[in-house]
Design an enzyme around this catalytic site. Structure first.
Site, PDB file in Angstrom:
ATOM      1  N   ARG A 178       1.061  -1.234  -0.134  1.00 18.31           N
ATOM      2  CA  ARG A 178      -0.140  -0.344   0.086  1.00 18.31           C
ATOM      3  C   ARG A 178       1.086   1.171  -0.098  1.00 18.31           C
ATOM      4  O   ARG A 178       1.476   1.258   0.673  1.00 18.31           O
ATOM      5  CB  ARG A 178      -0.926   0.206   1.225  1.00 18.31           C
ATOM      6  CG  ARG A 178      -1.801   1.410   1.339  1.00 18.31           C
ATOM      7  CD  ARG A 178      -2.969   1.088   0.436  1.00 18.31           C
ATOM      8  NE  ARG A 178      -3.818   2.012   0.368  1.00 18.31           N
ATOM      9  CZ  ARG A 178      -4.712   2.506   0.380  1.00 18.31           C
ATOM     10  NH1 ARG A 178      -5.435   1.806   1.756  1.00 18.31           N
ATOM     11  NH2 ARG A 178      -5.559   3.633   0.559  1.00 18.31           N
ATOM     12  N   ASP A 183       1.598   3.524   2.793  1.00 15.25           N
ATOM     13  CA  ASP A 183       2.158   2.843   3.872  1.00 15.25           C
ATOM     14  C   ASP A 183       3.333   2.727   3.692  1.00 15.25           C
ATOM     15  O   ASP A 183       4.034   2.945   5.422  1.00 15.25           O
ATOM     16  CB  ASP A 183       1.977   1.733   4.469  1.00 15.25           C
ATOM     17  CG  ASP A 183      -0.204   2.100   5.596  1.00 15.25           C
ATOM     18  OD1 ASP A 183      -0.883   3.169   5.081  1.00 15.25           O
ATOM     19  OD2 ASP A 183      -0.964   1.666   4.711  1.00 15.25           O
ATOM     20  N   THR A 184       3.627   2.205   2.607  1.00 15.97           N
ATOM     21  CA  THR A 184       5.424   1.483   2.789  1.00 15.97           C
ATOM     22  C   THR A 184       6.182   2.299   1.610  1.00 15.97           C
ATOM     23  O   THR A 184       6.902   1.171   1.419  1.00 15.97           O
ATOM     24  CB  THR A 184       4.984   0.246   2.753  1.00 15.97           C
ATOM     25  OG1 THR A 184       4.387  -0.887   1.923  1.00 15.97           O
ATOM     26  CG2 THR A 184       4.365  -0.663   4.220  1.00 15.97           C
ATOM     27  N   LYS A 185       5.770   2.318   0.613  1.00 16.64           N
ATOM     28  CA  LYS A 185       6.166   3.274  -0.346  1.00 16.64           C
ATOM     29  C   LYS A 185       7.548   3.188  -0.443  1.00 16.64           C
ATOM     30  O   LYS A 185       8.481   3.252  -0.625  1.00 16.64           O
ATOM     31  CB  LYS A 185       5.737   3.779  -1.946  1.00 16.64           C
ATOM     32  CG  LYS A 185       5.874   3.576  -2.754  1.00 16.64           C
ATOM     33  CD  LYS A 185       5.431   4.676  -4.226  1.00 16.64           C
ATOM     34  CE  LYS A 185       4.118   4.092  -4.447  1.00 16.64           C
ATOM     35  NZ  LYS A 185       4.072   2.803  -5.273  1.00 16.64           N
ATOM     36  N   GLY A 228       1.205   6.445 -19.538  1.00 19.49           N
ATOM     37  CA  GLY A 228       0.299   5.146 -20.329  1.00 19.49           C
ATOM     38  C   GLY A 228       0.321   4.348 -21.114  1.00 19.49           C
ATOM     39  O   GLY A 228      -0.488   3.332 -20.977  1.00 19.49           O
ATOM     40  N   GLU A 236      -3.474  -7.891  -6.475  1.00 19.52           N
ATOM     41  CA  GLU A 236      -2.517  -8.298  -6.644  1.00 19.52           C
ATOM     42  C   GLU A 236      -2.301  -9.562  -5.680  1.00 19.52           C
ATOM     43  O   GLU A 236      -1.403 -11.137  -5.684  1.00 19.52           O
ATOM     44  CB  GLU A 236      -1.383  -7.003  -5.814  1.00 19.52           C
ATOM     45  CG  GLU A 236      -2.006  -6.123  -7.066  1.00 19.52           C
ATOM     46  CD  GLU A 236      -0.442  -5.434  -6.264  1.00 19.52           C
ATOM     47  OE1 GLU A 236      -0.647  -3.914  -7.503  1.00 19.52           O
ATOM     48  OE2 GLU A 236      -0.115  -5.534  -5.324  1.00 19.52           O
TER      49      GLU A 236
END
Length: 200
Positions: A49, A52-54, A82, A116
């Site tokens: 998510r 939260d964690t990128k 694109g 996912e």
């Protein structure tokens, strides 16, 4: 120049073009017959998510794996303007051999994350859960995901995938007390081990 002389000039040119074209078609056919399918461009899919964690474990893990020669998929790094989101994500999951699901407090509120996760489980990928600031027992389809799901069948898929993740040994992490580099190193080592096993 006489008409017969013109014919003598034009005919050889036509014959030459035909010969070149035939040679080219022959080479193209030979190349197509020996061409191998394109190699996978993804080894491991990182599901997370973003809010939260990128900027923490997902981004750090992506960088570490790339430095180790592994081909990770992370949406912010692996997608181009694109790209169709679902098409590109689904392709990344299908190509991967290992899936890392970074569970965070709001992971299960996202239909993207749950989609996912469901694809990784349904595709039989080796799943490595990271429980970041959340316990496995706390995982459940969130109300936001329930409202956004397109069908009851999707909700059932998400619930099955979460159950599978709960029953899989993972890494636990408390962001207030834990050591980020240690988590990234441990996870990267587990990923490498799983990839080696997948080749056997």
């Amino acid at each position: 120049m006489s008409a017969s002389a013109m014919r003598r000039v034009v005919v050889p040119r036509r014959a030459s073009v035909s010969r070149v074209l035939a040679d080219y078609q022959g080479m193209a056919a030979a190349a197509a017959a020996t061409r191998k399918p394109a190699a996978s461009t993804v080894d491991v899919f990182l599901s997370h998510r973003g809010v939260d964690t990128k900027s923490t474990v997902a981004g750090l893990l992506y960088d570490r794996l790339a430095q180790m020669g592994v081909r990770p998929f992370l949406d912010s790094q692996s997608m181009e303007p694109g790209d169709k989101i679902y098409e590109r994500v689904d392709a990344g999951i299908r190509q991967s051999r290992v899936g890392v699901a970074i569970f965070s407090p709001r992971y299960c509120d996202s239909v993207f994350c749950l989609h996912e996760l469901a694809m990784m489980v349904e595709g039989g990928k080796k799943l490595i859960p990271i429980f970041c600031d959340v316990k496995p027992s706390e995982l459940a389809v969130g109300s936001a995901a329930s409202a956004a799901a397109e069908s009851p069948e999707d909700l059932a898929r998400y619930a099955r995938a979460i159950r599978e993740a709960k029953l899989t040994v993972g890494l636990t992490f408390d962001s207030k007390k834990g050591d980020w580099p240690d988590l990234v190193s441990r996870t990267a080592n587990v990923v490498l081990k799983c990839l080696k096993q997948a080749k056997l």
